[in-house]
Design an enzyme around this catalytic site. Structure first.
Site, PDB file in Angstrom:
ATOM      1  N   HIS A   1      -2.983  -4.548   2.006  1.00 15.46           N
ATOM      2  CA  HIS A   1      -3.606  -4.057   2.565  1.00 15.46           C
ATOM      3  C   HIS A   1      -4.175  -4.083   4.147  1.00 15.46           C
ATOM      4  O   HIS A   1      -4.588  -2.952   4.319  1.00 15.46           O
ATOM      5  CB  HIS A   1      -5.384  -5.705   2.471  1.00 15.46           C
TER       6      HIS A   1
ATOM      7  N   ASP B   1      -3.949  -0.408  -3.704  1.00 14.91           N
ATOM      8  CA  ASP B   1      -4.304   0.929  -2.556  1.00 14.91           C
ATOM      9  C   ASP B   1      -2.966   1.372  -2.604  1.00 14.91           C
ATOM     10  O   ASP B   1      -1.999   2.544  -1.936  1.00 14.91           O
ATOM     11  CB  ASP B   1      -4.499   0.210  -0.934  1.00 14.91           C
TER      12      ASP B   1
ATOM     13  N   ASP C   1       0.782  -1.325  -0.203  1.00 14.19           N
ATOM     14  CA  ASP C   1      -0.354  -0.045  -0.070  1.00 14.19           C
ATOM     15  C   ASP C   1       0.517   1.188   0.136  1.00 14.19           C
ATOM     16  O   ASP C   1       1.962   0.970   0.993  1.00 14.19           O
ATOM     17  CB  ASP C   1      -1.169  -0.160   1.257  1.00 14.19           C
TER      18      ASP C   1
ATOM     19  N   ASN D   1      -8.567  -2.721  -2.158  1.00 18.18           N
ATOM     20  CA  ASN D   1      -9.717  -2.184  -2.567  1.00 18.18           C
ATOM     21  C   ASN D   1     -10.228  -1.177  -2.615  1.00 18.18           C
ATOM     22  O   ASN D   1     -11.748  -0.296  -2.293  1.00 18.18           O
ATOM     23  CB  ASN D   1     -10.276  -2.793  -0.931  1.00 18.18           C
ATOM     24  N   HIS D   2      -8.953   0.098  -2.369  1.00 17.30           N
ATOM     25  CA  HIS D   2      -8.945   1.511  -2.719  1.00 17.30           C
ATOM     26  C   HIS D   2      -9.605   2.458  -4.351  1.00 17.30           C
ATOM     27  O   HIS D   2      -9.487   3.426  -4.368  1.00 17.30           O
ATOM     28  CB  HIS D   2      -8.288   2.860  -1.790  1.00 17.30           C
TER      29      HIS D   2
END
Length: 805
Positions: free
Chosen positions: A721, A545, A508, A577-578
């Site tokens: 994550h 991310d 990330d 997920n972002h």
């Protein structure tokens, strides 16, 4: 000193001009050569297997049509269980055919087969070399029956129909002179990593040589030679009919003869890191063969210098840990390498997926007698045998015992080497400079992506000073063009990428652009206008991310997109997920596009919409060398096979409340986490991310990891994550690694950031940076206050006193 080993079983007759090749990590296959005495030599086509656990020979009778008898041929191992033979001489001035033969050990019975090859071949030759540098077989030099050659040919074993290709060097490029009876090996470690290094040989007019050259294929397809410099020591005596092996970054030149056939030559060592030559004891052989296992150097057969007309059948061994000139101790001995994959052999080898022969049936293991030995290999006849047993056992993919740390503040270019388990203990400094040539790409020149790289890719610059500045280097139209260019590349890629090592993996980033620049500064960038980048020697993989929470999502996203456009085959981006419009409209990216680009994000043609269109077409997973799965989140409870990931359909829109099995798989892939420690098994509710207890976001235990790896013939999972305090964290006994590349998450946790460098031998090397005093300034405080960050994973007990909670 060297020792002569006792040998058992069906021992081969004394010979020379043969080949011995390590197969499966614990067996050596001998093929061909000439037997007899002066004037009565007989060329053979017999094959023997040497079990290194007991020094026991067994004559093997493979099915199929074996190659004709030959000597002075070349052999190499492809992957772990496939041996290939090319060229050689048959006696009386005749040469072997130009056919490529494969000896396949993957099935229950070994079998010879002729590899179908289209087009031109390297032609008949002897005294040449052939190495396997995945996925290429490379043939160099030798004699065609009339003259010595210095041509280079390669065959891609992963691309059918198979075809030999002749390397065309640039006009005027340097190259070694034609030669025969030289030696060549591929370096797997250090500044020569990835090079085929050639030493010595004999010219067409019988002049002995002592030069060393490195051959490298760059990621853009260019080939070139580099002559090895000598900064210390004297070059070895000229020689030919020798052998060569790499021991870490050191090239060992074993035996050989010069103009005086009665003179034995020392084992010469070239250190590719210091460019220094040293001499060890002599192996006293020529026209022999050699290999190494762990720190043991073996030599078999050939002639000795006292009786240069009668071949031997001796098996000699040198323990390299007993050679002080090498600077190696038994404690630091590298794990035993496998011959073809450059990866350490696992206890249960994975299925070989792509080779020259027929594919192995899914779920079947290679034959047990070649895959592994139930007893660690031993060396009969050596006093140190009992102490060496454990060091020779094949190892699985491993995390390096040391981690590299970029020192923060004004010293980010300084690198320290410290213990991976005691991060506070400082070790010696390292300063290894690679020497790749600048890559040439078809998109060099004007263009939005090149402008972005020129203006943003400045490792080490102080981006933190401009926090709060709503300006951006591009206007909305230019950003939209960059998104469109990137989309053209992303939409062509599969959902599951298949990648090669060496490769750098990033976790990330979350708009933490200064941290990305600090990682680039400390551990090299793919492209640098002021220094050599390393994109021509390795790939880059980013695990998602990229946006939200941080103040520099636009810089991060535009630079990664620009690099993707410039190096589409080497920069790899998978989805987090972002990378979801529902999420990044809440956590900052939508607002950043509105403020800094002066656009209406809700317009269908806005940059924010174009970014999210790219996100919806991004790959969601990657597999490195068929062994390591890389994803953003996890496997949850719904993902059981690789096809569950690779078959996801695009554009992929994430359901906020999954209602089907497929939607749950997407949620598990992007949102699930490992359980808090290895003692918690199964699938449990993820209360941190799913406080209402709906069960849609879960945690998965170490049992799920082990089950998934076993059923999919994998060795490790790397995921992102979650914030982890040291930048990386091991789970499931080291079979899963969590990676986080942004420091001081949301200005609260003082965590380190990390990348993972996966070497060609699949050793995973963590490289970390610590937060700076001003790192909190790069997080969007309004977002952080309104939506508190997910807390970091619980610290391992041994580390809880090192960082504040």
């Amino acid at each position: 000193m060297s020792t002569v080993e006792d040998q058992n079983g069906e021992q081969p007759s004394a010979r020379f001009g043969h080949t011995t090749t390590v197969v499966g990590g614990t067996r050596v296959i001998l093929f061909g050569g000439a037997t007899g005495d002066a004037g009565r030599y007989t060329i053979t086509a017999d094959a023997y297997a040497l079990d290194l656990s007991s020094n026991t020979w067994q004559k093997i009778q493979p099915d199929g049509t074996a190659p004709a008898a030959r000597a002075a041929h070349a052999a190499a191992c492809v992957d772990q269980f496939q041996l290939v033979i090319y060229g050689g001489a048959t006696g009386g001035g005749s040469l072997s055919s130009d056919e490529l033969y494969l000896l396949d050990f993957r099935n229950d019975q070994s079998a010879w087969m002729l590899v179908p090859v289209l087009g031109n071949t390297p032609g008949r030759r002897y005294g040449h070399t052939m190495v396997f540098h995945k996925p290429l077989l490379i043939v160099f030099g030798g004699n065609n029956g009339q003259t010595a050659e210095n041509d280079i040919w390669y065959l891609d074993v992963e691309r059918a129909p198979f075809q030999w290709n002749k390397v065309q060097l640039a006009a005027g490029a340097k190259a070694p002179m034609p030669r025969v009876y030289h030696a060549a090996e591929v370096c797997q470690e250090g500044p020569a990593n990835g090079m085929m290094v050639v030493f010595g040989g004999r010219t067409g007019d019988n002049k002995s040589l002592k030069d060393a050259w490195g051959l490298r294929q760059h990621r853009d397809g260019r080939w070139d030679w580099v002559e090895a410099p000598t900064k210390k020591g004297s070059s070895p005596e000229p020689r030919f009919q020798h052998s060569a092996v790499f021991f870490g970054p050191k090239l060992l030149i074993v035996g050989g003869r010069g103009d005086d056939v009665t003179k034995s030559l020392p084992t010469s060592v070239y250190d590719t890191e210091t460019c220094e030559w040293k001499n060890l004891i002599s192996i006293n052989r020529f026209r022999h063969s050699s290999w190494h296992l762990s720190s043991l150097l073996f030599a078999y057969g050939g002639f000795n210098h006292k009786h240069p007309s009668a071949p031997t059948a001796d098996l000699q061994v040198i323990d390299l840990t007993q050679q002080p000139e090498l600077g190696v101790t038994r404690k630091s001995t590298p794990a035993a390498p496998t011959a073809g994959r450059a990866a350490a052999l696992p206890e249960t080898p994975p299925t070989i997926g792509r080779g020259l022969g027929p594919a192995q049936a899914p779920g079947t293991a290679p034959p047990g007698n070649l895959a592994r030995s139930p007893t660690p290999p031993r060396l009969a006849g050596t006093a140190q045998a009992a102490n060496r047993r454990k060091e020779l056992v094949g190892q699985d993919i491993r995390i390096a015992h040391q981690v590299y740390v970029g020192v923060p503040k004004e010293f980010s270019a300084l690198v320290r080497k410290i213990s991976i388990d005691k991060l506070e203990d400082e070790g010696k400094k390292i300063n290894k400079q690679a020497s790749p040539l600048a890559i040439v790409h078809e998109h060099d020149g004007p263009g939005i992506h090149n402008r972005v790289i020129k203006e943003l890719l400045k490792p080490g610059e102080d981006y933190e000073s401009s926090v709060g500045d709503d300006s951006f280097i591009l206007d909305a139209r230019e950003v939209a063009d960059l998104c469109d260019q990137t989309f053209d590349h992303i939409q062509k890629e599969p959902m599951m990428l298949r990648l090669r090592a060496p490769i750098k993996v990033y976790g990330d980033i979350h708009g933490q652009f200064p941290d990305l620049m600090r990682l680039f500064k400390a551990f090299k960038a793919p492209h640098d206008l002021n220094e050599d980048g390393d994109i021509d020697t390795l790939d880059y993989l980013f695990l998602g991310d990229y946006v939200d929470r941080g103040a520099y999502s636009l810089e991060t996203m535009c630079l990664l997109f620009a690099l993707k456009c410039r190096y589409p085959a080497q920069i790899h981006l998978i989805r987090g997920n972002h990378e979801d419009r529902t999420i990044n409209q809440i956590y900052g990216f939508r607002d950043e596009c509105r403020r800094r680009l002066g656009e209406d994000p809700d317009h269908h043609a806005s940059c924010w919409s174009k970014f999210n269109k790219c996100f919806e077409w991004m790959s969601v997973g990657a597999i490195i060398e068929h062994r390591i799965l890389c994803i953003h989140g996890g496997i949850g409870g719904a993902i059981h096979t690789l096809d569950d990931i690779g078959s996801m359909q695009r554009p992929l829109v994430v359901a906020q409340v999954p209602s089907t099995d497929q939607e749950q798989k997407v949620t598990d892939l992007l949102w699930s986490d490992p359980t808090d420690n290895d003692s918690i098994e199964g699938v449990t509710v993820n209360e941190t991310r799913d406080p209402d207890g709906s069960g849609r976001i879960v945690k998965f235990g170490p049992d799920r990891v082990h089950e998934f790896l076993k059923s999919n013939d994998l060795s490790m999972i790397i995921r992102a994550h979650e914030c982890v305090m040291d930048g990386f964290e091991r789970f499931a006994g080291g079979k899963l690694i969590t990676l986080f590349s942004a420091t001081d998450y949301c200005g609260h946790h003082k965590n380190a950031g990390a990348l993972l460098f996966i070497r060609r031998d699949l050793t995973v090397v963590p490289k970390i940076i610590y937060p700076t005093e001003r790192s909190h300034a790069v997080w969007d405080s309004a977002i952080t206050q309104a939506r508190p960050p997910t807390p970091p994973r619980p610290l391992p007990r041994a580390r809880r006193e090192d960082f504040p909670s």
